[in-house]
Design an enzyme around this catalytic site. Structure first.
Site, PDB file in Angstrom:
ATOM      1  N   GLY A 288       2.504   3.710  -0.916  1.00  0.00           N
ATOM      2  CA  GLY A 288       3.040   4.694  -1.875  1.00  0.00           C
ATOM      3  C   GLY A 288       3.334   6.022  -1.177  1.00  0.00           C
ATOM      4  O   GLY A 288       4.401   6.616  -1.374  1.00  0.00           O
ATOM      5  N   HIS A 289       2.404   6.471  -0.323  1.00  0.00           N
ATOM      6  CA  HIS A 289       2.646   7.711   0.442  1.00  0.00           C
ATOM      7  C   HIS A 289       3.854   7.514   1.363  1.00  0.00           C
ATOM      8  O   HIS A 289       4.708   8.394   1.486  1.00  0.00           O
ATOM      9  CB  HIS A 289       1.455   8.038   1.350  1.00  0.00           C
ATOM     10  CG  HIS A 289       0.197   8.427   0.643  1.00  0.00           C
ATOM     11  ND1 HIS A 289      -0.970   7.731   0.769  1.00  0.00           N
ATOM     12  CD2 HIS A 289      -0.070   9.478  -0.187  1.00  0.00           C
ATOM     13  CE1 HIS A 289      -1.928   8.324   0.063  1.00  0.00           C
ATOM     14  NE2 HIS A 289      -1.413   9.376  -0.535  1.00  0.00           N
TER      15      HIS A 289
ATOM     16  N   SER B  83      -3.473   3.578  -4.587  1.00  0.00           N
ATOM     17  CA  SER B  83      -4.266   4.802  -4.569  1.00  0.00           C
ATOM     18  C   SER B  83      -5.211   4.731  -3.379  1.00  0.00           C
ATOM     19  O   SER B  83      -5.681   3.642  -3.023  1.00  0.00           O
ATOM     20  CB  SER B  83      -5.084   4.884  -5.861  1.00  0.00           C
ATOM     21  OG  SER B  83      -6.135   5.806  -5.709  1.00  0.00           O
TER      22      SER B  83
ATOM     23  N   ARG C 164      -8.124   5.631  -3.413  1.00  0.00           N
ATOM     24  CA  ARG C 164      -9.428   5.197  -3.931  1.00  0.00           C
ATOM     25  C   ARG C 164      -9.545   3.671  -3.984  1.00  0.00           C
ATOM     26  O   ARG C 164     -10.663   3.152  -4.040  1.00  0.00           O
ATOM     27  CB  ARG C 164      -9.676   5.763  -5.326  1.00  0.00           C
ATOM     28  CG  ARG C 164      -9.982   7.238  -5.316  1.00  0.00           C
ATOM     29  CD  ARG C 164     -10.503   7.710  -6.664  1.00  0.00           C
ATOM     30  NE  ARG C 164     -10.951   9.095  -6.603  1.00  0.00           N
ATOM     31  CZ  ARG C 164     -10.146  10.143  -6.711  1.00  0.00           C
ATOM     32  NH1 ARG C 164      -8.855   9.968  -6.893  1.00  0.00           N
ATOM     33  NH2 ARG C 164     -10.628  11.365  -6.624  1.00  0.00           N
TER      34      ARG C 164
END
Ligand code: PAF
Length: 282
Positions: free
Chosen positions: A36-37, A187, A189
């Site tokens: 995603g990043h 994420s 996390r």
């Protein structure tokens, strides 16, 4: 890849790059980089002359010390991922001292109420911390365009508000959520989940997809009741909040208005790890 640990040397390096017609794209992160990043960075690389990425686990946005202590820190791995993506990326990985000059405290912001909903209710002070770090990073880097993922939709709206209120010259660009193969929103996390928890966490997006289907037929109260029941039947997950809200104000919707855009927002605890997700409904 150029890597800077202090703002003075980064600012010196960026100065000659700020010539007419050149642009700086900026992707702020807290590291533990995932696809995603990297997608945000690819967009920045495609749209700008230069791209700056920051990696900084910002202490002032954590209201829970355990969450801050356990937040994954994987700088060496992250540097490899960035170099593979594009060795021209400029990395800023500051220390707490470099950002906060010995005083890691937040400024106090007024985001016109956006900060009082959802994440703001459950993480007191979180958005003052986010506002503080993003404003400082914008002042240091002076980006033309800054890229944020829509998974943190409330954060995205708050950053846009902060930019408007402070008359900062940066375009804040929201980018679609990246999902794992089982549709769990990517994420940092997620790294803390066991293989089984990660698999089971696919329930979050399944529920959001069903909410989207139900949205045109059922009241928001009825949908919220259904979501709560779905989690009550699932002892490994605790629903922290579920809400359907107006995208612009983030206020919960009790009666739908066909001229407004709505979104469902959810936060779930799995073995004390907080996962959030969101879906646009109309
Ligand atoms: O979304 C994040 O990772 C953080 O909140 C951000 C924007 C990098 C600020 O610390």
């Amino acid at each position: 890849m150029p890597i800077f640990y202090g703002k003075a040397s980064l600012m010196d390096y960026l100065k000659p790059l700020k010539i007419s017609h050149s642009t700086i794209g900026f992707v702020p992160t807290m590291g533990a980089l995932h696809q995603g990043h990297l997608a945000l960075m690819q967009k920045s690389l495609a749209e700008n002359t230069n791209t700056v990425v920051s990696i900084f686990v910002n202490p002032t946005q954590f209201n829970n010390p355990e969450d801050l202590a356990k937040y994954p820190r994987t700088l060496d791995k992250d540097v490899k991922k960035l170099t593979n993506l594009d060795p021209n990326i400029i990395l800023y990985a500051p220390t707490v001292e470099d950002i906060y000059d010995g005083k890691p405290v937040s400024e106090s912001f007024d985001f016109d109420g956006l900060e009082n909903q959802m994440e703001g209710k459950f993480r007191p002070g979180h958005f003052n911390g986010v506002g503080t770090i993003v404003k400082r990073l914008f002042e240091i880097i002076e980006p033309t365009n800054a890229y944020f993922g829509e998974k943190d939709f409330q954060q995205l709206q708050i950053v846009k508000k902060m930019v408007a209120k402070n008359h900062l010259k940066v375009n804040v660009i929201g980018c679609p959520i990246y999902r794992e193969a089982n549709e769990l929103a990517m994420s940092s996390r997620n790294e803390r989940l066991s293989v089984q928890e990660r698999e089971e966490a696919s329930i979050i997006y399944k529920i959001l997809s069903s909410v989207k289907e139900q949205f045109s037929k059922n009241s928001t109260a009825k949908i919220s009741e259904w979501v709560q029941k779905s989690f009550d039947n699932n002892p490994n997950f605790t629903l922290e909040y579920f809400t359907i809200a107006d995208e612009a104000t983030l206020l919960s919707c009790s009666r739908k208005n066909k001229n407004k855009k709505y979104r469902a927002f959810i936060a779930v605890l799995v073995n004390n790890i907080r996962l959030i997700d969101t879906i646009s409904l109309n």
